[in-house]
Design an enzyme around this catalytic site. Structure first.
Site, short mmCIF file in Angstrom:
data_model
loop_
_atom_site.label_atom_id
_atom_site.label_comp_id
_atom_site.label_asym_id
_atom_site.label_seq_id
_atom_site.Cartn_x
_atom_site.Cartn_y
_atom_site.Cartn_z
N SER A 74 0.78 -1.23 0.00
CA SER A 74 0.00 0.00 0.00
C SER A 74 0.81 1.28 0.00
O SER A 74 0.29 2.34 -0.36
CB SER A 74 -0.93 0.02 1.22
N HIS B 48 -5.47 -4.37 0.09
CA HIS B 48 -5.53 -3.25 -0.84
C HIS B 48 -5.86 -3.68 -2.26
O HIS B 48 -5.62 -2.94 -3.21
CB HIS B 48 -4.21 -2.48 -0.81
N LYS C 54 -11.88 -0.83 2.88
CA LYS C 54 -11.24 -0.06 1.82
C LYS C 54 -12.12 -0.07 0.57
O LYS C 54 -13.05 0.72 0.48
CB LYS C 54 -9.82 -0.57 1.60
#
Length: 423
Positions: free
Chosen positions: A207, A235, A266
């Site tokens: 990330s 991610h 996320k």
């Protein structure tokens, strides 16, 4: 006398009493962080429903309109009508909280359905929800390693702090291999007992650098040396693959990964973490992991929102395609302006190198207060010293006008602070 000041009896042989000022010790610790220029300041913001990435920065002097450039809500699903409608419906139907741990009244039908959807997303027999991705990594890695006598964990040096904590809590042998270095990993494996249980732990999208793990290569070594594979797709879930199953789905290696860990906070836009694996692995973690057993479960409101998000992104590729285009456009515009986009980034994450914590904070503050652009500085210990950066996360909702304003502001900041530009 302050609450945190007490008398510690030291030097008893001399009959002395010394005063230890605990408050001062904490203040000194914070002072060191501030002197290094890496003291972190929370920015008080209110997102505007239906207007992402636009928000309001709340200050004592008033409310400042801003554009958010550093959110991990990569697809804006936290604002999606289906997600919000599902959460409203859940709170109207069952109330706010879950009422307990998963073992004691905290398993609602929303939890059951979400775990079924996540298992299906990753092509696994079972899945298990945690309160965060951090807890999912820590609890799962530490538990499975302790259940394997003599286990050795091989960990990529760039793995997330939650994975590192899980390995530490496992109390087993740990080998750290150079980032994405298959030859070094194999060298470490060959130096160990060939009969010992082994886990190879790695990520898909890293990330802070925006690069991608060598998933197929890790799977090859796991097959060769009879090791389990543990993949953090935090991610990447929702963002890659035909149904949002992550890089493992995109690269057709999902069936070769033993344990996949992901997040609901996320790309899916809500909150929580999870693992997907065989029924035996999931049941073992469910039965042995303190971080799961003794924690109140996610509220049904959050679970319902995550469920709606996962289901939507399984069938919709629109958001993923838009994000990929926006990320490529932003990188191209930044490079054309001479801004040092880190060459490692081949994903949707766009890190721009500054290389100094003080300047990194200066740029961040200047962008916020002069241009209404919000991006947080990324400093040590999140990244190594000397690699301080601004980490931009475009979304499908950052239009060309947003990018134009950002490039102009960054160009001015780099000139004003005399920061080194790209070669």
């Amino acid at each position: 006398m302050p609450l945190l000041v007490c008398v510690a009896r030291l030097g008893r042989k001399a009959g002395l009493e010394r005063t230890m000022n605990y408050e001062r010790l904490f203040q000194d610790a914070i002072g060191r962080v501030k002197r290094e220029g890496r003291y972190r300041v929370f920015i008080d913001i209110e997102r505007q429903r239906g207007a992402f990435p636009h928000a309001t920065h709340v200050t004592p002097q008033g409310r400042i309109p801003i554009t958010v450039w550093c959110s991990n809500d990569y697809l804006g699903m936290g604002q999606h009508p289906k997600v919000m409608a599902a959460m409203h419906a859940a709170i109207d139907a069952v109330g706010a909280g879950s009422g307990g741990t998963r073992n004691i009244s905290g398993t609602t039908h929303y939890h059951v359905e979400l775990e079924q959807e996540l298992a299906d997303l990753h092509g696994k027999e079972s899945a298990l929800i945690f309160t965060s991705g951090y807890i999912a990594n820590d609890a799962t890695i530490s538990t499975i390693a302790r259940l394997l006598p003599g286990c050795i964990i091989y960990s990529d040096e760039m793995n997330h702090a939650s994975m590192i904590e899980g390995i530490r809590h496992a109390g087993v042998l740990r080998r750290v291999f150079r980032h994405n270095d298959l030859a070094h990993l194999e060298e470490l494996i060959l130096a160990d007992d060939p009969t010992a249980p082994k886990i190879i732990a790695f990520e898909s999208v890293y990330s802070m650098d925006g690069d991608i793990g060598r998933l197929a290569g890790f799977c090859d070594l796991a097959d060769k040396y009879n090791a389990l594979t543990y993949l953090d797709e935090v991610h990447a879930v929702g963002l890659y693959g035909p149904r949002g199953g992550g890089v493992a789905e995109r690269d057709s290696v999902m069936h070769r990964i033993d344990i996949i860990e992901g997040t609901l906070a996320k790309a899916f836009g809500v909150m929580g973490g999870y693992i997907a694996a065989s029924s035996a692995v999931v049941d073992a973690v469910r039965s042995y992991a303190p971080g799961f057993i003794f924690t109140t479960s996610l509220s049904p409101v959050l679970t319902a929102g995550a469920l709606a998000s996962v289901r939507h992104l399984k069938s919709s590729n629109t958001e993923r395609l838009a994000l990929a285009e926006r990320a490529e456009t932003l990188k191209r515009r930044m490079l054309a302006a001479g801004l040092p986009v880190m060459a490692s980034s081949v994903s949707h994450i766009v890190p721009v190198l500054v290389g100094d914590p003080v300047r990194c904070k200066q740029v961040s503050d200047w962008l916020l207060y002069e241009h209404g652009i919000y991006v947080q500085p990324i400093n040590y210990p999140t990244v190594p010293r000397g690699t301080e950066r601004l980490r931009f996360t475009p979304s499908p909702n950052h239009d060309d006008a947003c990018i134009d304003r950002l490039i102009a502001a960054l160009d001015a900041a780099w000139t004003r602070l005399n920061i080194r530009r790209a070669a």
